[in-house]
Design a protein around this motif. Structure first.
Motif, PDB file in Angstrom:
ATOM      1  N   LYS A 150      31.016   3.227  34.555  1.00 31.43           N
ATOM      2  CA  LYS A 150      31.200   3.265  36.008  1.00 31.43           C
ATOM      3  C   LYS A 150      31.618   4.664  36.475  1.00 31.43           C
ATOM      4  O   LYS A 150      31.026   5.219  37.389  1.00 31.43           O
ATOM      5  N   THR A 151      32.632   5.201  35.815  1.00 25.37           N
ATOM      6  CA  THR A 151      33.087   6.537  36.220  1.00 25.37           C
ATOM      7  C   THR A 151      31.962   7.553  36.056  1.00 25.37           C
ATOM      8  O   THR A 151      31.766   8.419  36.903  1.00 25.37           O
ATOM      9  N   HIS A 152      31.216   7.401  34.981  1.00 25.37           N
ATOM     10  CA  HIS A 152      30.089   8.323  34.744  1.00 25.37           C
ATOM     11  C   HIS A 152      29.111   8.271  35.929  1.00 25.37           C
ATOM     12  O   HIS A 152      28.696   9.305  36.452  1.00 25.37           O
ATOM     13  N   ILE A 201      35.729   6.200  45.388  1.00 24.19           N
ATOM     14  CA  ILE A 201      37.018   5.656  44.927  1.00 24.19           C
ATOM     15  C   ILE A 201      36.783   4.847  43.656  1.00 24.19           C
ATOM     16  O   ILE A 201      36.087   3.836  43.669  1.00 24.19           O
ATOM     17  N   ASP A 202      37.381   5.302  42.582  1.00 24.81           N
ATOM     18  CA  ASP A 202      37.197   4.669  41.280  1.00 24.81           C
ATOM     19  C   ASP A 202      38.316   3.654  41.039  1.00 24.81           C
ATOM     20  O   ASP A 202      39.450   3.879  41.466  1.00 24.81           O
ATOM     21  N   ASP A 203      37.984   2.584  40.348  1.00 20.63           N
ATOM     22  CA  ASP A 203      38.973   1.576  39.947  1.00 20.63           C
ATOM     23  C   ASP A 203      39.767   1.025  41.127  1.00 20.63           C
ATOM     24  O   ASP A 203      41.003   1.042  41.135  1.00 20.63           O
ATOM     25  N   VAL A 204      39.041   0.512  42.081  1.00 17.01           N
ATOM     26  CA  VAL A 204      39.672   0.058  43.317  1.00 17.01           C
ATOM     27  C   VAL A 204      40.526  -1.205  43.096  1.00 17.01           C
ATOM     28  O   VAL A 204      41.358  -1.545  43.929  1.00 17.01           O
ATOM     29  N   VAL A 246      30.720   1.532  25.596  1.00 11.94           N
ATOM     30  CA  VAL A 246      30.220   2.861  25.254  1.00 11.94           C
ATOM     31  C   VAL A 246      31.363   3.791  24.866  1.00 11.94           C
ATOM     32  O   VAL A 246      31.206   4.680  24.037  1.00 11.94           O
ATOM     33  N   ARG A 247      32.506   3.559  25.457  1.00 16.45           N
ATOM     34  CA  ARG A 247      33.636   4.433  25.118  1.00 16.45           C
ATOM     35  C   ARG A 247      33.970   4.301  23.632  1.00 16.45           C
ATOM     36  O   ARG A 247      34.235   5.288  22.956  1.00 16.45           O
ATOM     37  N   GLU A 248      33.935   3.068  23.120  1.00 14.82           N
ATOM     38  CA  GLU A 248      34.199   2.878  21.690  1.00 14.82           C
ATOM     39  C   GLU A 248      33.141   3.549  20.828  1.00 14.82           C
ATOM     40  O   GLU A 248      33.432   4.120  19.790  1.00 14.82           O
TER      41      GLU A 248
HETATM   42 MG    MG Z   1      36.349   4.518  34.766  1.00 17.66          MG
END
Ligand code: MG
Ligand code: ADP
Length: 480
Positions: free
Chosen positions: A189-191, A245-248, A344-346
């Motif tokens: 999401k952040t990406h 706005i991330d992680d609302v 994906v982070r893992e």
């Molecule tokens: Mg994020």
């Protein structure tokens, strides 16, 4: 510029870049590079091969320009030319000639990109290393150049989200507003949000873009209120063309912040300014979200990102490895992707670990080494995939017992032992607490769970058939 100055300048540029990218990337792409010429605000960087030229021009152009700009503010554009670092002296001329030729070649292309590049540089005069952290009065806030659409791998799990993000960039504020992206942690999401910011920024350097998280937004708001600057805070936000706005989800329960956010949201929305939001769940599942905010969110486009399938995980790993200048065989890529499935982070964490271990031991990433290096990560990733429900499903299927019966307080002989095995697995494989297990099995006491665990543990040591049976159950558990 004198030779000495060119070299000094490049040394300082390298010093800066080294801090902002990984060691592996730095040595892969920046080894044997130098400045060949500087003319009319255009710098030509000599690189040892065409591959490095491509990477420096496409991937690292903005890093390089930023770093150069700190030392030499009148340099606005760059290109690369292949030269032979071995041939010192005499080669200088041919390299310079080549540089000149290349410069002419790229001049067409540069014309196209020049506007963008110089704008980027202008806007980034007081740029920090990697992400742009400016005050509101400036144009971009908190954009991290690491995240772009180019290095975002698309699969079935995210193609809709990616398409929506693209559409938003095409025509800000008019196509999907707000765009709301949700999905579990580590799924990109952040990406995506950052890529929107970076894309809009490179398409039009005049746009004001703010990326923030709801937590940061809240902290800033609280500080502004404390310092009697709340009005200024709102005014600043209302000047933005693209608010991300991330992680609302972290706005949940913060009533005052929600109110302020609602006003800013409305002001921007009424001016057709674009708003992009992410969350770990859809708007309707964010508890204590003010109703009018929720309905605002739901009025736009809502898309989700889910877990990537095996082929996409392989593609992501391949891209990440390439970015880091690291080669992994297809077998090893597949092995990693098959074993690390959650997010994906893992996957990225696993890749970094493999690279670090190979660097440290100066060894090639063979499957054996990778298996060894990732043992723990794979184990914990597997555990995360398994849930209580899976344990119950597997046990009830294997022993042919009704699930309700298995969980119930019933004491039928044929149920007691499988139930103890279920409790054992929940403890051993999922690290569930004894009281938690007791509660799960119709509110039993924690001592019952403890007793079951100890009993099965002992039986396994003594009884080979049971050991095999439990081995088989575990296999089933991890293959669901
Ligand atoms: Mg994020
Ligand atoms: P989230 O915000 O959903 O928790 P992130 O955007 O931080 O997830 O993603 C975690 C990491 O995985 C980041 O480094 C990101 O670059 C990477 N990533 C996630 N999805 C993809 C993708 N489809 N292609 C390339 N990288 C990805």
């Amino acid at each position: 510029m004198e030779q000495l100055n060119k070299d000094d300048l490049w040394r300082s540029v390298l010093g800066n870049i080294e801090l902002s990218i990984s060691k592996a990337n730095f040595s892969t792409w920046f080894k044997n590079t130098k400045i060949l010429s500087i003319e009319d605000g255009h710098v030509v960087v000599g690189v040892p091969n065409g591959f490095a030229k491509e990477w420096l021009e496409n991937k690292y152009q903005s890093y390089i320009l930023q770093a150069i700009h700190k030392e030499a503010p009148d340099i606005n554009t760059m290109s690369c030319a292949v030269y032979n670092p071995q041939q010192e002296g005499g080669s200088e001329k041919s390299a310079a000639q080549e540089a000149h030729a290349t410069q002419q070649n790229v001049s067409q292309q540069t014309k196209k990109t020049k506007a963008t590049s110089s704008r980027v540089v202008d806007a980034e005069k007081k740029h920090s290393q990697k992400s742009v952290q400016h005050t509101m009065a400036q144009t971009y806030v908190n954009l991290n150049m690491r995240y772009t659409f180019d290095n975002f791998v698309v699969g079935e799990h995210n193609e809709l989200a990616k398409a929506a993000c693209h559409a938003v960039c095409e025509d800000l504020g008019r196509i999907y507003n707000p765009l709301f992206i949700y999905g579990k942690v580590g799924l990109g999401k952040t990406h995506l949000l950052q890529s929107i910011g970076n894309q809009v920024r490179s398409d039009d350097g005049e746009k004001r873009i703010v990326y923030t998280t709801s937590e940061k937004f809240t902290t800033e708001l609280v500080n502004a209120i404390k310092n009697n600057k709340a009005d200024r805070f709102k005014e600043d936000y209302q000047k933005v063309d693209l608010l991300i706005i991330d992680d609302v989800q972290f706005l949940a329960g913060k009533e005052k912040t929600q109110q302020e956010f609602f006003h800013i949201f409305n002001a921007l929305y009424n001016l057709n300014k674009q708003i992009v939001i992410s969350s770990d769940r859809p708007p309707k599942s964010i508890s204590t979200l003010e109703e009018r905010l929720r309905s605002r969110f739901e009025g736009g486009m809502i898309v989700d990102v889910s877990q990537p399938d095996l082929e996409t995980r392989i593609a992501i790993l391949r891209t990440k490895a390439l970015e880091k200048g690291f080669y992994l065989s297809d077998d090893v890529l597949r092995f990693m992707a098959e074993n690390i499935k959650n997010n994906v982070r893992e996957l990225e964490g696993a890749l970094n670990r493999v690279i670090a271990i190979c660097d440290l031991r100066k060894k090639e990433p063979t499957q054996q080494l990778v298996e060894q290096a990732l043992g723990e990560i794979i184990e914990s990733s597997r555990k995360k995939c398994v849930q209580n429900k899976n344990v119950i499903d597997v046990i009830s299927e294997f022993y042919e017992i009704d699930k309700k019966e298995l969980i119930s307080k019933g004491r039928k002989k044929e149920v007691v032992h499988p139930r103890q095995i279920a409790m054992y697995l929940l403890r051993k494989e999922l690290n569930m607490s004894y009281p938690g297990i007791g509660k799960y099995f119709s509110g039993r006491d924690h001592t019952t769970a403890l007793h079951a665990y100890e009993k099965i543990k002992k039986e396994i040591e003594e009884n080979e058939r049971l050991r095999e049976e439990i081995g088989f159950l575990k296999e089933k558990l991890y293959s669901v």
